[in-house]
Design a protein around this motif. Sequence first.
Motif, PDB file in Angstrom:
ATOM      1  N   ILE A  37       0.829  -1.214   0.000  1.00 37.58           N
ATOM      2  CA  ILE A  37       0.000   0.000   0.000  1.00 37.58           C
ATOM      3  C   ILE A  37       0.860   1.259   0.000  1.00 37.58           C
ATOM      4  N   SER A 130      -6.466   4.582   2.421  1.00 34.58           N
ATOM      5  CA  SER A 130      -5.487   3.511   2.248  1.00 34.58           C
ATOM      6  C   SER A 130      -4.278   3.719   3.151  1.00 34.58           C
ATOM      7  N   ALA A 134      -3.026   1.369   6.185  1.00 32.76           N
ATOM      8  CA  ALA A 134      -1.649   0.866   6.265  1.00 32.76           C
ATOM      9  C   ALA A 134      -1.004   1.256   7.590  1.00 32.76           C
TER      10      ALA A 134
END
Length: 163
Positions: A37, A130, A134
């Motif tokens: 990611i 995202s 992460a």
Amino acid sequence: MECVSRNRESLVKPGNPGITVLLRTIQLVFGIVVIGIIGFFFSYFQGSYRNSLFSPECFMLVASVVAFINTITNVLSSFAARYFASSTISRLPSHIISAGISCCLLLLASIALLIQLSVYGRYFVDAYDSKMFAGSLALINSLVYGADAILVYLRVSRDLSDV
């Protein structure tokens, strides 16, 4: 029923290699996801230069790669020690140090990233969700590294007290 309860108790014992294998598998999977990611958005958006997130993203990427390499090295040394060494006590302190360093690095990197993300907010950061995922996954992974270090320490202290 007694057999099931005994097996369940033996799974959680600090000396059981099954729980450490499970923890290291979780570490590897979480590491791959975090590296994927952060690495994708780091290369795709070339870091978030306009929002000063370049340093926390880079730190997260470096810390995740270092922890991933440490875990791969530990797994390979564990497999090699089973075939070439009769005693595993000599390699366990290095596992404790390696897991402790990985825990500290990931903890610092994830906290730095999460703080910077919360400062700049959703509307000023590319791929906010995202990166938040992460960072949260790296925080959980640091706790897994800490649990691994504690379990290996308990195993070493138990093995040394039996000797």
